[in-house]
Design an enzyme around this catalytic site. Structure first.
Site, PDB file in Angstrom:
ATOM      1  N   ARG A  60      70.174 -16.059 -40.949  1.00 51.49           N
ATOM      2  CA  ARG A  60      68.691 -15.098 -40.937  1.00 51.49           C
ATOM      3  C   ARG A  60      68.949 -14.147 -40.175  1.00 51.49           C
ATOM      4  O   ARG A  60      68.837 -13.912 -38.897  1.00 51.49           O
ATOM      5  CB  ARG A  60      67.567 -16.215 -40.638  1.00 51.49           C
ATOM      6  CG  ARG A  60      67.499 -17.647 -41.460  1.00 51.49           C
ATOM      7  CD  ARG A  60      67.168 -17.313 -42.752  1.00 51.49           C
ATOM      8  NE  ARG A  60      66.662 -18.389 -43.497  1.00 51.49           N
ATOM      9  CZ  ARG A  60      66.404 -18.205 -44.908  1.00 51.49           C
ATOM     10  NH1 ARG A  60      66.317 -17.014 -45.514  1.00 51.49           N
ATOM     11  NH2 ARG A  60      65.870 -19.093 -45.282  1.00 51.49           N
ATOM     12  N   ALA A  72      64.258 -23.952 -49.038  1.00 50.98           N
ATOM     13  CA  ALA A  72      62.799 -22.899 -49.477  1.00 50.98           C
ATOM     14  C   ALA A  72      63.142 -21.695 -50.207  1.00 50.98           C
ATOM     15  O   ALA A  72      64.100 -21.342 -50.121  1.00 50.98           O
ATOM     16  CB  ALA A  72      62.051 -22.674 -48.087  1.00 50.98           C
ATOM     17  N   GLU A  88      64.130 -24.133 -56.865  1.00 52.06           N
ATOM     18  CA  GLU A  88      64.951 -23.791 -55.352  1.00 52.06           C
ATOM     19  C   GLU A  88      65.810 -25.085 -54.928  1.00 52.06           C
ATOM     20  O   GLU A  88      66.943 -24.798 -54.365  1.00 52.06           O
ATOM     21  CB  GLU A  88      63.618 -23.709 -54.233  1.00 52.06           C
ATOM     22  CG  GLU A  88      63.157 -22.183 -54.277  1.00 52.06           C
ATOM     23  CD  GLU A  88      64.153 -20.871 -53.937  1.00 52.06           C
ATOM     24  OE1 GLU A  88      65.289 -21.105 -53.173  1.00 52.06           O
ATOM     25  OE2 GLU A  88      63.939 -20.114 -54.635  1.00 52.06           O
ATOM     26  N   GLU A  92      69.694 -24.154 -54.241  1.00 55.29           N
ATOM     27  CA  GLU A  92      70.254 -24.097 -53.039  1.00 55.29           C
ATOM     28  C   GLU A  92      71.173 -25.382 -52.667  1.00 55.29           C
ATOM     29  O   GLU A  92      72.046 -24.968 -51.943  1.00 55.29           O
ATOM     30  CB  GLU A  92      69.228 -23.864 -52.093  1.00 55.29           C
ATOM     31  CG  GLU A  92      68.730 -22.492 -51.933  1.00 55.29           C
ATOM     32  CD  GLU A  92      67.556 -22.316 -50.672  1.00 55.29           C
ATOM     33  OE1 GLU A  92      67.453 -23.231 -49.760  1.00 55.29           O
ATOM     34  OE2 GLU A  92      66.813 -21.426 -50.720  1.00 55.29           O
ATOM     35  N   GLY A 111      48.155 -14.570 -38.719  1.00 56.76           N
ATOM     36  CA  GLY A 111      47.634 -13.513 -37.903  1.00 56.76           C
ATOM     37  C   GLY A 111      47.852 -12.225 -38.434  1.00 56.76           C
ATOM     38  O   GLY A 111      47.086 -11.458 -38.577  1.00 56.76           O
ATOM     39  N   GLU A 115      50.826 -15.186 -46.497  1.00 56.55           N
ATOM     40  CA  GLU A 115      51.656 -16.300 -47.376  1.00 56.55           C
ATOM     41  C   GLU A 115      51.212 -17.647 -47.252  1.00 56.55           C
ATOM     42  O   GLU A 115      50.791 -17.996 -45.928  1.00 56.55           O
ATOM     43  CB  GLU A 115      53.080 -16.038 -47.008  1.00 56.55           C
ATOM     44  CG  GLU A 115      54.138 -17.103 -47.568  1.00 56.55           C
ATOM     45  CD  GLU A 115      55.484 -17.307 -46.809  1.00 56.55           C
ATOM     46  OE1 GLU A 115      56.258 -17.583 -47.426  1.00 56.55           O
ATOM     47  OE2 GLU A 115      55.522 -16.393 -45.724  1.00 56.55           O
ATOM     48  N   GLU A 136      73.290 -15.429 -50.579  1.00 61.10           N
ATOM     49  CA  GLU A 136      73.186 -16.779 -49.862  1.00 61.10           C
ATOM     50  C   GLU A 136      74.566 -17.597 -49.580  1.00 61.10           C
ATOM     51  O   GLU A 136      75.267 -17.618 -50.608  1.00 61.10           O
ATOM     52  CB  GLU A 136      72.161 -17.631 -50.606  1.00 61.10           C
ATOM     53  CG  GLU A 136      70.868 -17.185 -50.783  1.00 61.10           C
ATOM     54  CD  GLU A 136      69.991 -18.213 -51.288  1.00 61.10           C
ATOM     55  OE1 GLU A 136      68.611 -18.239 -50.819  1.00 61.10           O
ATOM     56  OE2 GLU A 136      69.954 -18.652 -52.470  1.00 61.10           O
TER      57      GLU A 136
END
Length: 175
Positions: A60, A72, A88, A92, A111, A115, A136
């Site tokens: 990531r 996800a 998904e 994956e 905040g 999403e 990926e």
């Protein structure tokens, strides 16, 4: 809402600069990341009387590290949550599930981000061929639930959606 304008548009999300009148009467600027929503999949199996959960490990960039997390992905335009979850999971992990249950729906960071994430429990698993996207590189492993929760509690699993899912599953199993 007093006013809103598009500040950025990209392939995954866009950003608006909004001026809003807050409940206390003050007008404030709010930059909001707009996203179509995501699904999170928690594949679970029973083996030797123990609950195991599948986690995937991938790099990531924003975190600058490899993370263990639940599978996800983004909900594509016109796609339903359940269809996105099935897609998904297959992409994956190569898995398919016979039973699907939406167990949580939450805002990961309300905040500044609109999403929502819908977490699905996937059971009755069958194996197939994974088809990850070109960017990926995904490792996958089933972990005993107790060990995965311990990893989260010790800071070895740091992904919020995964921690939420693991704690939900551990609480459900202790009822």
């Amino acid at each position: 809402m007093v006013s809103s304008r598009s500040a950025y548009r990209g392939p995954v999300f866009h950003v608006t600069t909004d001026y809003v009148r807050e409940p206390g009467g003050i007008t404030a600027r709010r930059d909001v990341v707009r996203h179509t929503g995501s699904v999170v999949i928690m594949p679970v199996r029973r083996r030797s009387g123990k609950t195991e959960v599948l986690l995937v490990r991938q790099y990531r960039h924003a975190a600058q590290q490899y993370l263990w997390e639940l599978a996800a992905g983004r909900i594509d335009a016109g796609e339903s949550e359940p269809a996105a979850a099935r897609r998904e999971l297959a992409e994956e992990t190569g898995l398919k599930a016979r039973r699907w249950t939406r167990v949580l729906r939450f805002y990961p960071s309300p905040g500044f981000l609109d999403e929502t994430m819908a977490l699905y429990l996937a059971e009755g698993l069958t194996h197939g061929q994974a088809k990850p996207e070109d960017d990926e590189v995904i490792e996958q492993r089933f972990w005993p639930l107790r060990r995965a929760v311990a990893m989260a509690m010790r800071g070895r699993i740091r992904d919020g959606k995964t921690i939420a899912g693991l704690l939900w599953l551990a609480q459900k199993k202790t009822r």
